[in-house]
Design an enzyme around this catalytic site. Structure first.
Site, PDB file in Angstrom:
ATOM      1  N   SER A 116      14.587  21.427 -16.618  1.00 34.82           N
ATOM      2  CA  SER A 116      13.389  22.216 -16.883  1.00 34.82           C
ATOM      3  C   SER A 116      13.810  23.522 -17.543  1.00 34.82           C
ATOM      4  O   SER A 116      14.892  24.042 -17.271  1.00 34.82           O
ATOM      5  CB  SER A 116      12.679  22.503 -15.557  1.00 34.82           C
ATOM      6  OG  SER A 116      11.933  23.695 -15.640  1.00 34.82           O
ATOM      7  N   LYS A 139      15.756  21.857 -11.315  1.00 40.34           N
ATOM      8  CA  LYS A 139      15.127  20.568 -11.627  1.00 40.34           C
ATOM      9  C   LYS A 139      16.049  19.574 -12.322  1.00 40.34           C
ATOM     10  O   LYS A 139      16.876  19.924 -13.149  1.00 40.34           O
ATOM     11  CB  LYS A 139      13.903  20.794 -12.541  1.00 40.34           C
ATOM     12  CG  LYS A 139      12.727  21.448 -11.868  1.00 40.34           C
ATOM     13  CD  LYS A 139      12.101  20.603 -10.771  1.00 40.34           C
ATOM     14  CE  LYS A 139      11.319  19.437 -11.304  1.00 40.34           C
ATOM     15  NZ  LYS A 139      10.088  19.858 -12.000  1.00 40.34           N
ATOM     16  N   HIS A 190       0.830  -1.216   0.000  1.00 38.57           N
ATOM     17  CA  HIS A 190       0.000   0.000   0.000  1.00 38.57           C
ATOM     18  C   HIS A 190       0.863   1.265   0.000  1.00 38.57           C
ATOM     19  O   HIS A 190       0.429   2.313   0.479  1.00 38.57           O
ATOM     20  CB  HIS A 190      -0.952   0.051   1.197  1.00 38.57           C
ATOM     21  CG  HIS A 190      -1.687  -1.229   1.444  1.00 38.57           C
ATOM     22  ND1 HIS A 190      -2.924  -1.494   0.921  1.00 38.57           N
ATOM     23  CD2 HIS A 190      -1.326  -2.339   2.145  1.00 38.57           C
ATOM     24  CE1 HIS A 190      -3.312  -2.707   1.300  1.00 38.57           C
ATOM     25  NE2 HIS A 190      -2.358  -3.250   2.040  1.00 38.57           N
ATOM     26  N   GLU A 231       9.609   8.313 -17.049  1.00 39.40           N
ATOM     27  CA  GLU A 231       8.241   8.790 -17.292  1.00 39.40           C
ATOM     28  C   GLU A 231       7.755   8.411 -18.685  1.00 39.40           C
ATOM     29  O   GLU A 231       6.608   8.005 -18.870  1.00 39.40           O
ATOM     30  CB  GLU A 231       8.180  10.307 -17.129  1.00 39.40           C
ATOM     31  CG  GLU A 231       8.336  10.757 -15.680  1.00 39.40           C
ATOM     32  CD  GLU A 231       8.505  12.267 -15.594  1.00 39.40           C
ATOM     33  OE1 GLU A 231       7.490  12.958 -15.462  1.00 39.40           O
ATOM     34  OE2 GLU A 231       9.646  12.755 -15.668  1.00 39.40           O
TER      35      GLU A 231
END
Ligand code: ARG
Length: 435
Positions: free
Chosen positions: A276, A282, A155, A289
């Site tokens: 970024s 970043k 979980h 992804e």
């Protein structure tokens, strides 16, 4: 001029030609189309259906076409309907009547069914190689970080301690089954449809076994109607590819989480990260992804082909031309994902310290504490409750099971003794579990 021009009194409209053409996709099978044609010609000659001279002329011309295509000196004009029409057209330009005899005892229906199988056989080998490389990287990480303890989650809540070795081993097992699924699909696919003709078989004394052997198939597709009309082998490979993407996508999701500041378990190498345009601080896990995102394409291809096939009466229907875009595209996607994912994983920096720290914070040794009591004779359900009470005390006092004073333990149960600290030591918790 299309292969089927004879019965028509008008030229087909350009719209029809453009819409009908599959050349954009099936030109990738030029090697297999030529290879299949050379084997077919050899069989026709051996069976006395065409002369040896014709076979030799066909073979020489096809080999010439192949080497020119490989060298990039022969272009495939987009005026052809498909790769089969191009190869036959070019062959006939070069070998004349001999070329026109090649399509004896053959239809594009059995031809395309053979070409796809030959082409996918090659793609299966490539994917398997990549999966094996991925497993090697995982095995190296397992060896290197055999003693790194991190929280195992259920979980997404800290659950029990594990080692990084076990974690990498889990993915390694998944990718092993993926390799097995591909090889299983390959096994069922590796039967030769050639000699089936359009659907009903052919009227010549063909030696189907010979063609199959020449092309490295394990045998012939027994039923000619089935041979030209099913694409279940594409569906099986698409499901295997979809499952690979499920595995890669879950792995990617974890990598994305793990390199967040909230986890800080890993850091990706600069060479396999991106930045970024606005936020200078970043460092983004774009590869992971994209792998997660691209899984949708592969599942989509499986859905596409299932839907294409589900309502088709036997045997060949033009709908089936959609098969190649779906299955070739899925192979391309999985291959691209693995190609990026492997070096990203290989260069990953592991923060054993942060993993160890997170392990110390989540009471992930609570099960071990309960097991300690159980082994001393306390029924497990009681041991569970007692330990739950101890966790509550620790939380209240800002302690852990490792730092809770022995008096507190003894107050909770007379079965506790000093050796409880050994039992709740994370390294011992990991060691105590059977692998
Ligand atoms: N381009 C076709 C395909 O990919 C080849 C088979 C054509 N057969 C036919 N009967 N029109 O399916």
């Amino acid at each position: 001029m299309p292969l089927w021009a004879g019965r028509f009194s008008k030229e087909t409209d350009k719209i029809t030609n453009d819409f009908n053409s599959s050349l954009g996709t099936d030109k990738r099978m030029y090697r297999e189309d030529i290879e299949g044609s050379i084997a077919h010609a050899a069989m026709l000659a051996a069976a006395g259906i065409i002369s040896i001279d014709d076979k030799n002329a066909i073979t020489a011309a096809l080999n010439g076409i192949l080497s020119e295509l490989e060298a990039g000196t022969l272009a495939i004009p987009d005026t052809y309907e498909d790769i089969h029409s191009f190869v036959e057209g070019e062959l006939t330009k070069r070998a004349g009547d001999a070329g026109k005899r090649l399509h004896t005892a053959r239809s594009r229906n059995d031809q395309v069914a053979a070409d796809i199988r030959l082409y996918l056989r090659r793609r299966c080998v490539e994917i398997t190689g990549l999966l094996e490389n991925l497993r090697k990287v995982l095995n190296n990480l397992s060896t290197k970080y055999a003693n790194t303890v991190l929280p195992g989650y259920t979980h997404l809540q800290r659950a029990q301690p594990i080692t990084l070795d076990k974690y990498c081993g889990a993915y390694s097992e998944m990718f092993l089954r993926d390799i097995d699924r591909i090889s299983d699909g390959l096994k069922r696919m590796n039967y030769c449809p050639l000699g089936s003709g359009a659907l009903a078989g052919v009227t010549y004394p063909v030696d189907r076994q010979m063609t199959a052997e020449l092309l490295g198939f394990d045998g012939i597709c027994e039923n000619t109607l089935d041979a030209v009309s099913d694409r279940d082998f594409c569906l099986e490979l698409l499901s295997a590819l979809s499952i690979i993407m499920v595995h890669l996508s879950r792995f990617s999701e974890e990598i994305i989480l793990w390199c967040s500041s909230e986890f800080k378990f890993i850091e990706l190498d600069d060479a396999f990260s991106t930045g970024s345009s606005i936020m200078p601080q970043k460092k983004n896990p774009d590869i992971a992804e994209l792998v997660r995102g691209k899984s949708g394409r592969v599942f989509g291809s499986l859905m596409t082909l299932l839907t294409v096939m589900k309502g088709l009466p036997l045997a060949y229907n033009k709908d089936m031309q959609e098969d190649k875009d779906a299955v070739f595209g899925a192979f391309d996607t999985v291959e691209a994902c693995l190609t990026a994912f492997i070096p990203m994983l290989e260069t990953i920096k592991i923060s054993s310290g942060n993993m160890r720290k997170a392990s110390a914070e989540g009471f992930i040794n609570a099960t071990d504490c309960a097991d300690y009591l159980t082994k001393k004779g306390v029924p497990f359900r009681d041991a569970y409750k007692i330990t739950g009470g101890l966790v509550a005390i620790c939380m209240e006092k800002g302690l852990t099971l490792e730092t809770l004073p022995i008096e507190e333990y003894k107050k909770a149960s007379g079965y506790f003794a000093e050796d409880v600290y050994e039992a709740v030591k994370l390294e011992n918790c990991v060691k105590a579990r059977i692998r």
